[in-house]
Enzyme design. Structure first.
Site, PDB file in Angstrom:
ATOM      1  N   SER A  89      -2.916   5.254  10.210  1.00 45.72           N
ATOM      2  CA  SER A  89      -1.985   6.178   9.559  1.00 45.72           C
ATOM      3  C   SER A  89      -0.617   6.128  10.234  1.00 45.72           C
ATOM      4  CB  SER A  89      -2.530   7.607   9.624  1.00 45.72           C
ATOM      5  OG  SER A  89      -1.543   8.537   9.209  1.00 45.72           O
ATOM      6  N   HIS A  96      -0.544   2.388   7.094  1.00 42.44           N
ATOM      7  CA  HIS A  96      -0.571   2.802   5.703  1.00 42.44           C
ATOM      8  C   HIS A  96       0.825   3.178   5.186  1.00 42.44           C
ATOM      9  CE1 HIS A  96      -4.899   2.879   4.991  1.00 42.44           C
ATOM     10  NE2 HIS A  96      -4.637   3.293   3.770  1.00 42.44           N
ATOM     11  N   HIS A 136       0.813  -1.218   0.000  1.00 38.28           N
ATOM     12  CA  HIS A 136       0.000   0.000   0.000  1.00 38.28           C
ATOM     13  C   HIS A 136       0.844   1.263   0.000  1.00 38.28           C
ATOM     14  CE1 HIS A 136      -4.071   1.100  -0.419  1.00 38.28           C
ATOM     15  NE2 HIS A 136      -4.184   1.807   0.693  1.00 38.28           N
TER      16      HIS A 136
END
Length: 549
Positions: free
Chosen positions: A354, A241, A132
């Site tokens: 995050s 992420h 990702h």
């Protein structure tokens, strides 16, 4: 505005039915004859470059048309492991330094593997997943919504990923030798934060009380040990992420997970493995030490070794031998035939996790963003999250990568639970637009149906990792007349679709948009690999592990 991965595709109403499918697949695994323990494995690992075009190609992830590659931060790789029963099943897992996997990429990879190996590797026993990163070249997926900002399909991006996956699997195949696998898991508390804490608070209190944190903090690591050479690699899964690099970055990068993989591989290559028994961190220096988890050879080692070496990869020469240049630069003290250590940092259930752990702030005032809508004075494009190295995003990438690396080293050195049992796999295609879901609440029960995918107005607001443009806001459940008019020029949602998606207002009816071809998938693959007591569940947006049933 971030491209949707599996957890962004607005199929939350299908979750209950998906669990039924997964349970069904797991039951099939349980009914298969794989319950024996103490089985010997053939283990092989491989790694190959998939960097792709480094200039004039739009990057995949932020959906920012202005984010065009103009150089390289560090190169991208595909890493694979193969686990095989000597006379039984084989499974392959490939981790890509890319935003996500692609079904069309897998189709082409399987075609190539079939031409080389026959029916040994198929879509059922080969799983491919991405880390990702939002800093890799785009244009390699087959649906319009994923390639619109790259202005269509980019053959260079596609070809290099397909080639790299094929080559790393060939390398892993050529490196097959008798070996063992160990598993370990632990908590990493400073690797990610919830970027939508207000949304999380909308979950029932009874559910939130089940968890200590509002993000998953668990890292699970597999340690691969060759019976002769000792440790040859590790794969770990942790959710955060690949957005330490911002939407304005123009350098190709594996982001924090790609950096962690490089740190781990360099750490292992630079140390004298086998002389000490632990890792100690002092003043940011890794004292080169190692686990003593190196099993003695199996009684049938020579028989297994002979069997492993019989699996060849014609045509072409083996790719596991290193060049003389590589040996001089990185491997001067290791034996020529020893496989290079491969370490992959895979993506898990990252959802709203995050790596920008300092929180979200307004770039005009420096104050925290609005808690509920992540805006600054009503504008979402002014709200950005900050990594631990703020304002240097390269430093943030290094820090979050190093945190994952350090935890992985701890787990690697302490891994002592050996995986035992058979190898198996299951694969199914599920139409997420036609699922029936039973909703039960305090004695009330209702059967509802899912519908084709659609992107809401809140999608266009992006996230604090990469905010969108214009006047979109997170959490918008009403929409905007102007943008509805723009939407209708592309495709007006049907009443049935509008009612099904309510209360989310539809911005793009991607599931029903078919020109010039499908804009979004409806039928998605669900794949399960089993190695002993370990279950690896792979879906388009990532991978989930279960150390046991």
């Amino acid at each position: 505005m971030e491209f949707p991965s599996f957890d962004h595709l607005n199929v939350w109403r299908a979750c209950a039915n998906v669990r039924v499918w997964i349970l069904f697949l797991l039951l099939l695994l349980l009914k298969s004859d794989i319950a024996c323990s103490g089985s010997d494995y053939l283990v092989g690992l491989g790694s190959y470059d998939i960097t792709g075009p480094a200039a004039d190609v739009n990057m995949m992830g932020y959906a920012n048309t202005g984010q065009i590659a103009s150089g390289i931060h560090f190169r991208l790789r595909a890493r694979a492991f193969i686990v095989a029963e000597p006379n039984g099943n084989w499974v392959v897992f490939v981790n890509l330094d890319a935003c996500m996997a692609s079904q069309i990429v897998k189709i082409k990879v399987i075609e190539r593997l079939k031409a080389r190996y026959g029916d040994l590797y198929t879509e059922e026993n080969v799983a491919i997943s991405g880390i990702h990163t939002h800093a890799g070249p785009g244009g390699y997926l087959q649906y319009v919504v994923y390639i619109v900002t790259s202005l269509g399909f980019v053959h260079q991006s596609f070809d290099v990923i397909v080639n790299g996956i094929e080559k790393c699997i060939i390398q892993a195949h050529e490196n097959l030798r008798p070996g063992s696998i160990f598993i370990n898991k632990g908590e990493l508390l400073d690797g990610g934060v919830n970027r939508s804490p207000s949304a999380y608070l909308n979950n029932p209190a009874t559910e939130r009380r089940k968890y200590k944190y509002n993000v998953d903090t668990e890292m699970t690591l597999l340690k691969f040990v060759d019976d002769e050479w000792g440790p040859v690699g590790s794969f770990n899964w942790f959710p955060t992420h690949g957005t330490s690099m911002s939407r304005t970055n123009s350098l190709i990068s594996g982001d924090n997970k790609g950096a962690a993989a490089r740190f781990m591989e360099d750490w292992f290559e630079q140390k004298d493995y086998g002389k000490t028994d632990s890792v100690v961190f002092e003043d940011d220096v890794l004292l080169r030490r190692i686990s003593n988890i190196i099993p003695s050879r199996h009684d049938n080692h020579h028989e297994l070794l002979e069997l492993a070496t019989s699996f060849q990869s014609p045509p072409g020469r083996p790719v596991s031998k290193t060049s003389s240049v590589a040996k001089r630069v990185r491997s001067a003290h290791r034996k020529v035939d020893k496989p290079r250590f491969v370490s992959a940092f895979c993506q898990s259930n990252c959802g709203d996790v995050s790596p920008n752990v300092l929180g979200a702030f307004c770039i005009d005032t420096g104050l925290p963003c609005d808690f509920n809508h992540s805006t600054c004075g009503g504008k979402n494009e002014l709200c950005y999250s900050r990594g631990p190295g703020y304002p240097d995003e390269f430093e943030s990438t290094r820090i979050i990568g190093e945190r994952q690396f350090r935890k992985a080293v701890d787990l690697f050195n302490a891994a002592d639970e050996e995986i035992e049992g058979g190898v198996d796999f299951r694969h199914a295609y599920i139409d997420f637009s036609q699922l029936e879901v039973t909703i039960s609440d305090q004695g009330y029960s209702e059967v509802v149906k899912t519908c084709p995918a659609a992107m809401g107005f809140a999608f266009a607001a992006g996230t604090t990792d990469g905010p969108g443009a214009f006047d979109f806001q997170q959490g918008d459940d009403k929409g905007n007349p102007f943008w509805k008019l723009v939407r209708d020029m592309l495709k007006t949602p049907s009443k049935e679709q509008t009612d099904c998606q309510r209360p989310k207002p539809i911005l793009l009816d991607t599931g029903e948009m078919k020109k010039p071809y499908d804009w979004a998938p409806s039928i998605l693959p669900i794949q399960i690999l089993r190695i002993g007591q370990l279950i690896i569940l792979s879906v388009p947006g990532g991978t989930i592990l279960s150390p046991s049933l």
